[in-house]
Scaffold this motif. Sequence first.
Motif, PDB file in Angstrom:
ATOM      1  N   SER A  70      42.720  -2.326  -1.275  1.00  0.00           N
ATOM      2  CA  SER A  70      41.916  -2.153  -2.476  1.00  0.00           C
ATOM      3  C   SER A  70      42.843  -1.732  -3.619  1.00  0.00           C
ATOM      4  CB  SER A  70      40.815  -1.111  -2.241  1.00  0.00           C
ATOM      5  OG  SER A  70      39.915  -1.070  -3.324  1.00  0.00           O
ATOM      6  N   SER A  71      42.288  -1.123  -4.652  1.00  0.00           N
ATOM      7  CA  SER A  71      43.105  -0.725  -5.804  1.00  0.00           C
ATOM      8  C   SER A  71      42.463   0.460  -6.517  1.00  0.00           C
ATOM      9  CB  SER A  71      43.244  -1.897  -6.784  1.00  0.00           C
ATOM     10  OG  SER A  71      41.971  -2.400  -7.142  1.00  0.00           O
ATOM     11  N   LYS A  72      43.274   1.176  -7.295  1.00  0.00           N
ATOM     12  CA  LYS A  72      42.773   2.358  -8.003  1.00  0.00           C
ATOM     13  C   LYS A  72      41.651   1.978  -8.952  1.00  0.00           C
ATOM     14  CE  LYS A  72      46.687   5.520  -7.807  1.00  0.00           C
ATOM     15  NZ  LYS A  72      47.637   6.345  -8.593  1.00  0.00           N
ATOM     16  N   LYS A  73      41.863   0.911  -9.720  1.00  0.00           N
ATOM     17  CA  LYS A  73      40.833   0.387 -10.607  1.00  0.00           C
ATOM     18  C   LYS A  73      40.336  -0.927 -10.033  1.00  0.00           C
ATOM     19  CE  LYS A  73      42.707   2.470 -14.824  1.00  0.00           C
ATOM     20  NZ  LYS A  73      43.208   2.199 -16.205  1.00  0.00           N
ATOM     21  N   LYS A  74      39.087  -1.257 -10.289  1.00  0.00           N
ATOM     22  CA  LYS A  74      38.507  -2.481  -9.748  1.00  0.00           C
ATOM     23  C   LYS A  74      39.334  -3.687 -10.165  1.00  0.00           C
ATOM     24  CE  LYS A  74      34.037  -4.584  -8.892  1.00  0.00           C
ATOM     25  NZ  LYS A  74      32.577  -4.551  -9.184  1.00  0.00           N
ATOM     26  N   THR A  75      39.733  -4.469  -9.165  1.00  0.00           N
ATOM     27  CA  THR A  75      40.644  -5.590  -9.377  1.00  0.00           C
ATOM     28  C   THR A  75      40.042  -6.858  -8.778  1.00  0.00           C
ATOM     29  OG1 THR A  75      42.542  -4.091  -9.229  1.00  0.00           O
ATOM     30  CG2 THR A  75      42.988  -6.436  -8.923  1.00  0.00           C
ATOM     31  N   PRO A  76      40.105  -7.983  -9.500  1.00  0.00           N
ATOM     32  CA  PRO A  76      39.578  -9.237  -8.944  1.00  0.00           C
ATOM     33  C   PRO A  76      40.226  -9.576  -7.603  1.00  0.00           C
ATOM     34  CG  PRO A  76      40.053  -9.496 -11.281  1.00  0.00           C
ATOM     35  CD  PRO A  76      40.609  -8.157 -10.881  1.00  0.00           C
ATOM     36  N   PHE A  77      39.447 -10.114  -6.704  1.00  0.00           N
ATOM     37  CA  PHE A  77      39.870 -10.572  -5.384  1.00  0.00           C
ATOM     38  C   PHE A  77      40.131  -9.437  -4.396  1.00  0.00           C
ATOM     39  CE2 PHE A  77      41.142 -13.898  -8.395  1.00  0.00           C
ATOM     40  CZ  PHE A  77      40.406 -14.956  -7.892  1.00  0.00           C
ATOM     41  N   LEU A  78      39.835  -8.175  -4.800  1.00  0.00           N
ATOM     42  CA  LEU A  78      39.943  -7.052  -3.873  1.00  0.00           C
ATOM     43  C   LEU A  78      38.626  -6.288  -3.844  1.00  0.00           C
ATOM     44  CD1 LEU A  78      43.489  -5.591  -4.668  1.00  0.00           C
ATOM     45  CD2 LEU A  78      42.838  -7.126  -2.801  1.00  0.00           C
ATOM     46  N   ASP A 120      35.864  -3.320  -3.824  1.00  0.00           N
ATOM     47  CA  ASP A 120      35.682  -2.177  -4.707  1.00  0.00           C
ATOM     48  C   ASP A 120      35.902  -0.858  -3.959  1.00  0.00           C
ATOM     49  OD1 ASP A 120      34.955  -0.447  -6.708  1.00  0.00           O
ATOM     50  OD2 ASP A 120      32.829  -1.004  -6.719  1.00  0.00           O
ATOM     51  N   LYS A 121      36.868  -0.084  -4.425  1.00  0.00           N
ATOM     52  CA  LYS A 121      37.194   1.190  -3.794  1.00  0.00           C
ATOM     53  C   LYS A 121      35.991   2.135  -3.795  1.00  0.00           C
ATOM     54  CE  LYS A 121      40.273   5.187  -4.304  1.00  0.00           C
ATOM     55  NZ  LYS A 121      41.389   5.772  -5.103  1.00  0.00           N
ATOM     56  N   ALA A 122      35.239   2.173  -4.898  1.00  0.00           N
ATOM     57  CA  ALA A 122      34.111   3.097  -5.004  1.00  0.00           C
ATOM     58  C   ALA A 122      33.075   2.837  -3.914  1.00  0.00           C
ATOM     59  CB  ALA A 122      33.464   2.972  -6.381  1.00  0.00           C
ATOM     60  N   LYS A 135      39.493   6.379   3.307  1.00  0.00           N
ATOM     61  CA  LYS A 135      40.461   7.220   2.598  1.00  0.00           C
ATOM     62  C   LYS A 135      41.707   6.413   2.243  1.00  0.00           C
ATOM     63  CE  LYS A 135      37.970  10.947   3.564  1.00  0.00           C
ATOM     64  NZ  LYS A 135      37.155  11.649   2.539  1.00  0.00           N
ATOM     65  N   VAL A 136      42.358   6.776   1.153  1.00  0.00           N
ATOM     66  CA  VAL A 136      43.629   6.156   0.784  1.00  0.00           C
ATOM     67  C   VAL A 136      44.707   6.673   1.729  1.00  0.00           C
ATOM     68  CG1 VAL A 136      45.374   5.888  -1.010  1.00  0.00           C
ATOM     69  CG2 VAL A 136      42.954   5.960  -1.641  1.00  0.00           C
ATOM     70  N   VAL A 137      45.392   5.753   2.421  1.00  0.00           N
ATOM     71  CA  VAL A 137      46.433   6.169   3.363  1.00  0.00           C
ATOM     72  C   VAL A 137      47.815   5.681   2.943  1.00  0.00           C
ATOM     73  CG1 VAL A 137      44.830   6.326   5.289  1.00  0.00           C
ATOM     74  CG2 VAL A 137      46.012   4.162   4.868  1.00  0.00           C
ATOM     75  N   ALA A 138      47.883   4.785   1.950  1.00  0.00           N
ATOM     76  CA  ALA A 138      49.173   4.311   1.440  1.00  0.00           C
ATOM     77  C   ALA A 138      48.937   3.661   0.078  1.00  0.00           C
ATOM     78  CB  ALA A 138      49.811   3.305   2.388  1.00  0.00           C
ATOM     79  N   GLU A 180      46.101   0.029  -3.080  1.00  0.00           N
ATOM     80  CA  GLU A 180      45.904   1.095  -2.109  1.00  0.00           C
ATOM     81  C   GLU A 180      45.408   0.534  -0.773  1.00  0.00           C
ATOM     82  OE1 GLU A 180      44.688   4.767  -5.075  1.00  0.00           O
ATOM     83  OE2 GLU A 180      43.091   3.487  -4.301  1.00  0.00           O
ATOM     84  N   LEU A 181      45.957   1.062   0.300  1.00  0.00           N
ATOM     85  CA  LEU A 181      45.469   0.755   1.638  1.00  0.00           C
ATOM     86  C   LEU A 181      44.468   1.840   2.001  1.00  0.00           C
ATOM     87  CD1 LEU A 181      45.653  -0.979   4.217  1.00  0.00           C
ATOM     88  CD2 LEU A 181      47.466   0.561   4.993  1.00  0.00           C
ATOM     89  N   LEU A 182      43.240   1.432   2.257  1.00  0.00           N
ATOM     90  CA  LEU A 182      42.180   2.363   2.612  1.00  0.00           C
ATOM     91  C   LEU A 182      41.865   2.224   4.101  1.00  0.00           C
ATOM     92  CD1 LEU A 182      41.906   2.361  -0.496  1.00  0.00           C
ATOM     93  CD2 LEU A 182      39.426   2.407  -0.197  1.00  0.00           C
ATOM     94  N   ALA A 183      41.565   3.339   4.727  1.00  0.00           N
ATOM     95  CA  ALA A 183      41.264   3.304   6.154  1.00  0.00           C
ATOM     96  C   ALA A 183      40.106   4.225   6.484  1.00  0.00           C
ATOM     97  CB  ALA A 183      42.492   3.700   6.970  1.00  0.00           C
ATOM     98  N   LEU A 184      39.290   3.774   7.404  1.00  0.00           N
ATOM     99  CA  LEU A 184      38.258   4.599   8.018  1.00  0.00           C
ATOM    100  C   LEU A 184      38.705   4.806   9.459  1.00  0.00           C
ATOM    101  CD1 LEU A 184      35.453   5.917   8.166  1.00  0.00           C
ATOM    102  CD2 LEU A 184      34.523   3.660   8.716  1.00  0.00           C
ATOM    103  N   SER A 185      39.224   5.995   9.745  1.00  0.00           N
ATOM    104  CA  SER A 185      39.787   6.278  11.065  1.00  0.00           C
ATOM    105  C   SER A 185      38.753   6.964  11.953  1.00  0.00           C
ATOM    106  CB  SER A 185      41.021   7.171  10.935  1.00  0.00           C
ATOM    107  OG  SER A 185      41.540   7.495  12.209  1.00  0.00           O
ATOM    108  N   PHE A 186      38.661   6.515  13.191  1.00  0.00           N
ATOM    109  CA  PHE A 186      37.760   7.124  14.165  1.00  0.00           C
ATOM    110  C   PHE A 186      38.472   8.151  15.043  1.00  0.00           C
ATOM    111  CE2 PHE A 186      35.860   2.589  14.244  1.00  0.00           C
ATOM    112  CZ  PHE A 186      35.202   2.801  13.043  1.00  0.00           C
ATOM    113  N   ASP A 187      39.808   8.048  15.122  1.00  0.00           N
ATOM    114  CA  ASP A 187      40.534   8.915  16.064  1.00  0.00           C
ATOM    115  C   ASP A 187      41.730   9.641  15.450  1.00  0.00           C
ATOM    116  OD1 ASP A 187      42.408   6.928  15.724  1.00  0.00           O
ATOM    117  OD2 ASP A 187      42.296   6.155  17.775  1.00  0.00           O
ATOM    118  N   GLY A 188      41.875   9.561  14.139  1.00  0.00           N
ATOM    119  CA  GLY A 188      42.977  10.255  13.475  1.00  0.00           C
ATOM    120  C   GLY A 188      44.219   9.423  13.274  1.00  0.00           C
ATOM    121  N   SER A 189      44.350   8.299  13.971  1.00  0.00           N
ATOM    122  CA  SER A 189      45.505   7.422  13.758  1.00  0.00           C
ATOM    123  C   SER A 189      45.316   6.661  12.453  1.00  0.00           C
ATOM    124  CB  SER A 189      45.658   6.440  14.918  1.00  0.00           C
ATOM    125  OG  SER A 189      44.558   5.540  14.958  1.00  0.00           O
TER     126      SER A 189
END
Length: 250
Positions: A116-124, A126-128, A136-139, A146-155
């Motif tokens: 995703s991206s900090k601000k809404k970007t075409p072809f990605l 929506d972070k919101a 969560k943003v992980v990188a 931004e790489l966002l992840a929903l982690s179930f086990d902490g990895s």
Amino acid sequence: MNSFIDLSKENIETEHVCCAISDKKHQKGVKLKKEWLTARMEEGHTFRKLDAKGKVFIEYAPLEKAWVPVIGKNYYYIYCLWVSGSYKGKGYGKQLLESCIAKAKEEGKSGVCILSSKKKTPFLSDKAFLTKYDFKVVATYRETYELLALSFDGSLPAFSHSLEEELPYSEELVIYYTHQCPYIHNCISQVVSYAEEKNIDLKLIHVDTLEKAKNLPSVFNNWAVFYKGQFETVHLLNKGFLDKLITKKN
């Protein structure tokens, strides 16, 4: 109430792939997309869409087999989540994302991730919207992507180490691409035409293996643009958008 359909080898020839349903200039791209997608199905690639003539779908794959420079174990990677036009505001995006999350949990995955991206970007995506589900943003890459992840086990997943490498300077317009998106074939035609008109050195790099995709020098969903040695965008280019980019850089 419309139901959802998962594309398969049995129905892919008769079902549309949402993005480019009837526009004639994209039909070659649709054919290439279906070929690419069919080859990925045995790897666990999922394309789920609304049973209607509209752009309402989610597309994801096991991260280990996802053609993106993102690494990690036992995650799903979402390439695209798109609801457009009159289908917005009816809960379809919610249903599609929740179906992916539910499937990941049922299969014992460690989580789900997406570019995703900090601000809404075409072809990605929506972070919101994603943060409502505790993604969560992980990188971060270049303070925008931004790489966002929903982690179930902490990895957590991460961008490939190739994104950290310095690129040699080049005056060329360089584009990495796959045939995953139906729009790409027409975009390439427009880019080639523009480059010829403006006498711009153009280098097109077809990312045709998983290994190449995992070791790309920038963020990438199916397209990445470099100019004069600098990464510019994952935005698909037509002549107008490309002209703005070139003019700004020159």
